[in-house]
Motif scaffolding. Structure first.
Motif, short mmCIF file in Angstrom:
data_model
loop_
_atom_site.label_atom_id
_atom_site.label_comp_id
_atom_site.label_asym_id
_atom_site.label_seq_id
_atom_site.Cartn_x
_atom_site.Cartn_y
_atom_site.Cartn_z
N ASN A 1 0.83 -1.19 0.00
CA ASN A 1 0.00 0.00 0.00
C ASN A 1 0.87 1.25 0.00
O ASN A 1 1.81 1.37 0.79
CB ASN A 1 -0.91 0.01 1.23
CG ASN A 1 -1.78 1.24 1.28
OD1 ASN A 1 -2.46 1.56 0.33
ND2 ASN A 1 -1.73 1.93 2.40
N THR A 2 0.57 2.17 -0.92
CA THR A 2 1.26 3.45 -0.96
C THR A 2 0.24 4.57 -1.07
O THR A 2 -0.83 4.39 -1.65
CB THR A 2 2.23 3.56 -2.15
OG1 THR A 2 1.50 3.44 -3.37
CG2 THR A 2 3.31 2.50 -2.09
N GLU A 3 0.57 5.70 -0.49
CA GLU A 3 -0.26 6.90 -0.62
C GLU A 3 0.65 8.02 -1.09
O GLU A 3 1.71 8.25 -0.51
CB GLU A 3 -0.91 7.25 0.71
CG GLU A 3 -1.91 6.21 1.16
CD GLU A 3 -2.71 6.64 2.37
OE1 GLU A 3 -2.60 7.80 2.80
OE2 GLU A 3 -3.45 5.79 2.88
N LYS A 4 0.25 8.68 -2.19
CA LYS A 4 1.08 9.73 -2.80
C LYS A 4 0.30 11.03 -2.85
O LYS A 4 -0.89 11.05 -3.13
CB LYS A 4 1.47 9.33 -4.21
CG LYS A 4 2.24 8.03 -4.27
CD LYS A 4 2.45 7.58 -5.69
CE LYS A 4 3.08 6.21 -5.69
NZ LYS A 4 3.09 5.60 -7.01
N THR A 5 1.00 12.12 -2.58
CA THR A 5 0.39 13.45 -2.64
C THR A 5 1.48 14.49 -2.88
O THR A 5 2.66 14.23 -2.63
CB THR A 5 -0.40 13.77 -1.35
OG1 THR A 5 -1.10 14.99 -1.53
CG2 THR A 5 0.49 13.85 -0.14
N GLY A 6 1.10 15.64 -3.36
CA GLY A 6 2.05 16.73 -3.58
C GLY A 6 2.82 16.58 -4.88
O GLY A 6 2.56 15.69 -5.68
N SER A 7 3.77 17.48 -5.08
CA SER A 7 4.61 17.42 -6.28
C SER A 7 5.99 17.96 -5.93
O SER A 7 6.18 18.62 -4.91
CB SER A 7 3.99 18.25 -7.40
OG SER A 7 3.89 19.60 -7.03
N GLY A 8 6.94 17.67 -6.79
CA GLY A 8 8.31 18.09 -6.56
C GLY A 8 9.21 16.91 -6.27
O GLY A 8 8.90 15.77 -6.61
N LYS A 9 10.31 17.20 -5.62
CA LYS A 9 11.28 16.16 -5.28
C LYS A 9 10.63 15.15 -4.32
O LYS A 9 10.02 15.54 -3.33
CB LYS A 9 12.48 16.83 -4.60
CG LYS A 9 13.68 15.94 -4.47
CD LYS A 9 14.86 16.73 -3.96
CE LYS A 9 16.07 15.83 -3.82
NZ LYS A 9 17.22 16.58 -3.33
N PRO A 10 10.74 13.84 -4.61
CA PRO A 10 10.06 12.84 -3.78
C PRO A 10 10.65 12.72 -2.37
O PRO A 10 11.85 12.85 -2.16
CB PRO A 10 10.25 11.52 -4.53
CG PRO A 10 11.00 11.82 -5.75
CD PRO A 10 11.41 13.25 -5.74
N LEU A 11 9.76 12.47 -1.44
CA LEU A 11 10.12 12.21 -0.05
C LEU A 11 9.36 10.95 0.36
O LEU A 11 8.13 10.93 0.31
CB LEU A 11 9.72 13.39 0.84
CG LEU A 11 9.90 13.20 2.35
CD1 LEU A 11 11.38 13.09 2.69
CD2 LEU A 11 9.27 14.36 3.09
N LEU B 1 4.18 18.69 4.53
CA LEU B 1 5.27 18.27 3.67
C LEU B 1 4.90 18.33 2.19
O LEU B 1 5.72 18.69 1.35
CB LEU B 1 5.71 16.84 4.02
CG LEU B 1 6.32 16.65 5.40
CD1 LEU B 1 6.49 15.17 5.70
CD2 LEU B 1 7.65 17.37 5.50
N SER B 2 3.65 17.99 1.87
CA SER B 2 3.23 17.94 0.47
C SER B 2 3.11 19.32 -0.17
O SER B 2 2.96 19.41 -1.39
CB SER B 2 1.92 17.17 0.33
OG SER B 2 0.87 17.84 0.97
N ARG B 3 3.22 20.37 0.60
CA ARG B 3 3.25 21.72 0.03
C ARG B 3 4.53 21.96 -0.77
O ARG B 3 4.57 22.80 -1.66
CB ARG B 3 3.16 22.78 1.12
CG ARG B 3 1.84 22.81 1.82
CD ARG B 3 1.87 23.89 2.88
NE ARG B 3 0.75 23.74 3.78
CZ ARG B 3 0.63 24.35 4.94
NH1 ARG B 3 1.59 25.18 5.35
NH2 ARG B 3 -0.42 24.15 5.69
N HIS B 4 5.59 21.21 -0.40
CA HIS B 4 6.91 21.44 -0.98
C HIS B 4 7.50 20.23 -1.68
O HIS B 4 8.48 20.38 -2.43
CB HIS B 4 7.89 21.88 0.11
CG HIS B 4 7.38 23.02 0.92
ND1 HIS B 4 7.38 24.32 0.46
CD2 HIS B 4 6.80 23.07 2.16
CE1 HIS B 4 6.86 25.11 1.38
NE2 HIS B 4 6.50 24.38 2.41
N ARG B 5 6.95 19.05 -1.43
CA ARG B 5 7.53 17.81 -1.95
C ARG B 5 6.45 16.86 -2.42
O ARG B 5 5.29 16.96 -2.01
CB ARG B 5 8.33 17.09 -0.84
CG ARG B 5 9.41 17.89 -0.16
CD ARG B 5 10.67 18.05 -0.96
NE ARG B 5 11.42 16.83 -1.13
CZ ARG B 5 12.39 16.41 -0.33
NH1 ARG B 5 12.72 17.11 0.74
NH2 ARG B 5 13.04 15.30 -0.58
#
Length: 57
Positions: free
Chosen positions: A5-15, A35-39
Motif C-alpha cells: 500500500n502506498t499513498e502519494k500526494t504533492g509534487s516536486g522532489k520525492p520524499l 510536507l506535500s506543500r513542498h515535496r
C-alpha cells in the motif's frame, strides 16, 4: 500476490515516509499536508502492516 500500500500526494522532489514497527501510513497523517506543500510525498505500509498484504512464504 503481495500488495504494498502506498499513498502519494504533492509534487516536486520525492520524499518517502516509512512507518515504525507495528504501525502504518496513518502515523504520517499530521505531517503529510505540511510536507506535500513542498515535496511529492510517498508514504508506504510495510508488508503485513496497514493495508499491505503479509509477505508470502
Amino acid at each position: 500476490m503481495e500488495t504494498l500500500n502506498t499513498e502519494k500526494t504533492g509534487s516536486g522532489k520525492p520524499l518517502v515516509l516509512v512507518h515504525g514497527l507495528g504501525s502504518s501510513v496513518r502515523n504520517w497523517d499530521p505531517v503529510v499536508p505540511l510536507l506535500s506543500r513542498h515535496r511529492k510525498v510517498v508514504a508506504i505500509d510495510l508488508p503485513g502492516f496497514g493495508s499491505s498484504t503479509p509477505p508470502s512464504r
